[in-house]
Design a protein around this motif. Sequence first.
Motif, PDB file in Angstrom:
ATOM      1  N   ARG B  13     -22.401 -43.603  38.752  1.00  0.00           N
ATOM      2  CA  ARG B  13     -22.441 -41.915  39.079  1.00  0.00           C
ATOM      3  C   ARG B  13     -23.264 -41.724  37.593  1.00  0.00           C
ATOM      4  O   ARG B  13     -23.909 -41.992  37.926  1.00  0.00           O
ATOM      5  CB  ARG B  13     -21.041 -42.674  37.678  1.00  0.00           C
ATOM      6  CG  ARG B  13     -20.130 -43.659  37.823  1.00  0.00           C
ATOM      7  CD  ARG B  13     -18.856 -43.107  37.911  1.00  0.00           C
ATOM      8  NE  ARG B  13     -18.133 -42.688  37.447  1.00  0.00           N
ATOM      9  CZ  ARG B  13     -16.645 -42.642  36.222  1.00  0.00           C
ATOM     10  NH1 ARG B  13     -16.976 -44.290  36.239  1.00  0.00           N
ATOM     11  NH2 ARG B  13     -16.513 -42.404  35.294  1.00  0.00           N
ATOM     12  N   SER B  14     -23.346 -40.485  38.474  1.00  0.00           N
ATOM     13  CA  SER B  14     -24.248 -39.176  38.125  1.00  0.00           C
ATOM     14  C   SER B  14     -23.284 -38.214  37.101  1.00  0.00           C
ATOM     15  O   SER B  14     -21.915 -37.934  37.146  1.00  0.00           O
ATOM     16  CB  SER B  14     -24.478 -38.184  39.113  1.00  0.00           C
ATOM     17  OG  SER B  14     -23.870 -37.414  39.710  1.00  0.00           O
ATOM     18  N   LEU B  15     -23.830 -37.958  35.454  1.00  0.00           N
ATOM     19  CA  LEU B  15     -23.518 -37.711  34.876  1.00  0.00           C
ATOM     20  C   LEU B  15     -24.399 -36.651  34.021  1.00  0.00           C
ATOM     21  O   LEU B  15     -25.375 -36.543  34.093  1.00  0.00           O
ATOM     22  CB  LEU B  15     -22.650 -38.004  33.770  1.00  0.00           C
ATOM     23  CG  LEU B  15     -23.280 -38.913  32.581  1.00  0.00           C
ATOM     24  CD1 LEU B  15     -22.444 -39.663  31.878  1.00  0.00           C
ATOM     25  CD2 LEU B  15     -23.410 -40.146  34.322  1.00  0.00           C
ATOM     26  N   LEU B  23     -24.606 -43.133  24.129  1.00  0.00           N
ATOM     27  CA  LEU B  23     -24.204 -44.329  25.088  1.00  0.00           C
ATOM     28  C   LEU B  23     -22.607 -45.045  25.217  1.00  0.00           C
ATOM     29  O   LEU B  23     -21.444 -44.259  25.938  1.00  0.00           O
ATOM     30  CB  LEU B  23     -25.516 -45.672  25.632  1.00  0.00           C
ATOM     31  CG  LEU B  23     -24.538 -46.265  26.598  1.00  0.00           C
ATOM     32  CD1 LEU B  23     -24.149 -45.392  27.925  1.00  0.00           C
ATOM     33  CD2 LEU B  23     -25.288 -47.304  27.226  1.00  0.00           C
ATOM     34  N   LEU B  24     -21.966 -45.153  23.763  1.00  0.00           N
ATOM     35  CA  LEU B  24     -20.625 -45.947  23.730  1.00  0.00           C
ATOM     36  C   LEU B  24     -19.670 -44.104  23.970  1.00  0.00           C
ATOM     37  O   LEU B  24     -19.145 -44.591  24.956  1.00  0.00           O
ATOM     38  CB  LEU B  24     -20.853 -46.320  22.087  1.00  0.00           C
ATOM     39  CG  LEU B  24     -18.576 -46.901  21.651  1.00  0.00           C
ATOM     40  CD1 LEU B  24     -18.276 -47.603  22.768  1.00  0.00           C
ATOM     41  CD2 LEU B  24     -18.764 -46.559  20.240  1.00  0.00           C
ATOM     42  N   LYS B  30     -17.189 -39.720  28.523  1.00  0.00           N
ATOM     43  CA  LYS B  30     -16.843 -38.927  30.038  1.00  0.00           C
ATOM     44  C   LYS B  30     -16.976 -39.500  31.498  1.00  0.00           C
ATOM     45  O   LYS B  30     -15.945 -39.526  31.929  1.00  0.00           O
ATOM     46  CB  LYS B  30     -18.583 -38.160  29.898  1.00  0.00           C
ATOM     47  CG  LYS B  30     -19.113 -37.468  29.626  1.00  0.00           C
ATOM     48  CD  LYS B  30     -20.163 -36.825  29.224  1.00  0.00           C
ATOM     49  CE  LYS B  30     -19.998 -35.603  28.015  1.00  0.00           C
ATOM     50  NZ  LYS B  30     -22.413 -34.808  29.092  1.00  0.00           N
ATOM     51  N   MET B  31     -17.417 -41.175  31.484  1.00  0.00           N
ATOM     52  CA  MET B  31     -16.802 -42.347  32.609  1.00  0.00           C
ATOM     53  C   MET B  31     -15.679 -42.609  32.155  1.00  0.00           C
ATOM     54  O   MET B  31     -15.422 -43.329  32.813  1.00  0.00           O
ATOM     55  CB  MET B  31     -18.106 -42.873  32.636  1.00  0.00           C
ATOM     56  CG  MET B  31     -19.697 -42.141  32.130  1.00  0.00           C
ATOM     57  SD  MET B  31     -20.867 -43.636  31.492  1.00  0.00           S
ATOM     58  CE  MET B  31     -20.978 -43.425  34.027  1.00  0.00           C
ATOM     59  N   LEU B  63     -28.465 -44.822  23.348  1.00  0.00           N
ATOM     60  CA  LEU B  63     -28.972 -43.035  24.040  1.00  0.00           C
ATOM     61  C   LEU B  63     -28.695 -43.293  25.076  1.00  0.00           C
ATOM     62  O   LEU B  63     -29.010 -43.899  25.808  1.00  0.00           O
ATOM     63  CB  LEU B  63     -29.776 -42.120  23.326  1.00  0.00           C
ATOM     64  CG  LEU B  63     -30.334 -42.415  22.124  1.00  0.00           C
ATOM     65  CD1 LEU B  63     -31.892 -41.308  21.968  1.00  0.00           C
ATOM     66  CD2 LEU B  63     -29.357 -41.423  20.863  1.00  0.00           C
ATOM     67  N   ALA B  64     -27.888 -42.332  25.810  1.00  0.00           N
ATOM     68  CA  ALA B  64     -27.238 -42.560  27.057  1.00  0.00           C
ATOM     69  C   ALA B  64     -28.131 -42.274  27.699  1.00  0.00           C
ATOM     70  O   ALA B  64     -27.770 -42.343  28.852  1.00  0.00           O
ATOM     71  CB  ALA B  64     -26.022 -41.430  26.800  1.00  0.00           C
ATOM     72  N   ILE B  65     -28.988 -41.668  27.175  1.00  0.00           N
ATOM     73  CA  ILE B  65     -29.693 -41.045  28.374  1.00  0.00           C
ATOM     74  C   ILE B  65     -30.772 -41.725  28.581  1.00  0.00           C
ATOM     75  O   ILE B  65     -31.960 -42.519  29.445  1.00  0.00           O
ATOM     76  CB  ILE B  65     -30.828 -39.842  27.837  1.00  0.00           C
ATOM     77  CG1 ILE B  65     -31.656 -39.201  28.935  1.00  0.00           C
ATOM     78  CG2 ILE B  65     -31.833 -40.229  26.207  1.00  0.00           C
ATOM     79  CD1 ILE B  65     -32.233 -37.366  27.789  1.00  0.00           C
ATOM     80  N   GLU B  66     -30.726 -43.020  27.411  1.00  0.00           N
ATOM     81  CA  GLU B  66     -31.698 -44.064  28.084  1.00  0.00           C
ATOM     82  C   GLU B  66     -31.194 -45.409  29.423  1.00  0.00           C
ATOM     83  O   GLU B  66     -32.196 -46.086  29.395  1.00  0.00           O
ATOM     84  CB  GLU B  66     -31.695 -45.269  26.491  1.00  0.00           C
ATOM     85  CG  GLU B  66     -32.685 -44.685  25.495  1.00  0.00           C
ATOM     86  CD  GLU B  66     -32.496 -45.411  24.063  1.00  0.00           C
ATOM     87  OE1 GLU B  66     -33.219 -46.621  24.216  1.00  0.00           O
ATOM     88  OE2 GLU B  66     -31.456 -44.947  23.395  1.00  0.00           O
TER      89      GLU B  66
END
Lengths: 297, 150
Positions: B13-15, B23-24, B30-31, B63-66
Amino acid sequence: MAISHEFEYIKPKTVNEAVDILAKYGSKASILAGGTDIVVKLKETPFNPEILVDIKGIDELSKIEFSNGVLKIGALVTFSELIDSEIVKTNFPLIHEASTTVASIGTRNRATIVGNICSAVPSLDSGPALLVYEADVIVKNNSGERKISIKDWFTGPKKTAIKEGDLVIGLEIKKPTDKHGTSYVKLGRYRGEDLAQAGVGVFVTESNNYKISFCALGPVPVRATIIENLLNGKSLDEKILNEAKELVEKVISPITDIRASKEYRMHIAKVMLERALLKAKERITSVYHETHDILGG
Amino acid sequence: MSKIHIILNGERRSLHVEPNDILLDVIRDKMGAKSPKCGCDRGDCGACTIFLNGKSVKSCNILAIEADEQEIVTLEGLSENGLTKLQEKFINMNSFQCGFCAPGITIAATELLNHNPNPTLDDVKEALSGNLCRCTGYTPILDAIMSCKK
């Protein structure tokens, strides 16, 4: 819960790239490895770096290497990886044992031993093991690499010898040559995930050479040199153990906090020292290395 | 905003995320995978446990970006092809009451059984030491996991 302030995020691929970024941003940069401490700090405290430098893209920092009797632990090596490493279990059993007592599996899968010493909370479980093995912390910045002895590393609660622009790239530990036994005894409030109320690590050789270190019992983890001097060359009997226990008060300076009172910590540290000494001694000859022995609960 | 890719339960998935997105929150909001829960929000309770590259982690601490280009499996992914034996045991033995801790406990116990199909009760307790349950006193959860032994 969201993090209330914004920051940049960058993920360098090499150590050189990382130290250049750290040099450029100075105190405005913060290093991110496992993140189990730092993300909580970002959420709950005024800590607000301008940029997070995620070092997880630097593959060379994720290795455990052992050659010529020297163990190298990269800055990205997690506690779970240390626990699973046969090299560590066989040659540095105290690191193995201390690692099994850190938090819980879900945290150990992410948290690194280098991050543990960089966070430098007084209760850090890795402290006594690294102090008795006399580890070196390998630090790099954009002007070069240097070694800091672990005994000079901890300068206060959550404070270390790290300077602006520094990146800890790993730890180096020499394998002790003499036949020896080790033991880490940790007191949590219950069996399971908890910070140490008190911790003691012991290393003893067949010829009665002792190395002893405490954590969670003062502002920084400490080596108990005066107790080592008392015990060196002697085998353990009731008399000498009592003398050693008396000296504990000269080595540690516990505080009262949410987990225990200073009086209780002072008392239990003596009990734990005796148990750790006897267990380490017993393990010189036992082949099987038992799992950790948390008191209480 | 940075564009990232996460392989969630087998689907790439891309976001777009901000560096300070957790991340949670991203997985849930978002997902759309709602099984990981926010309990303590500081890595102690285990309600947010997910698999990240095959290892159980606390997603409130990441972090989501991680997670860019990383593989995540939540409880939704675990039971994609029907309930696992462990989940069936949990149901049949009434292991949970409110169920808030169940996704995290299921992930942690699955990781244990994958590595060690024959755990002792102490192994199970150690594997669950980072997961809190406030309803059951743990006994029916431990019983169900022990009954999965090979």
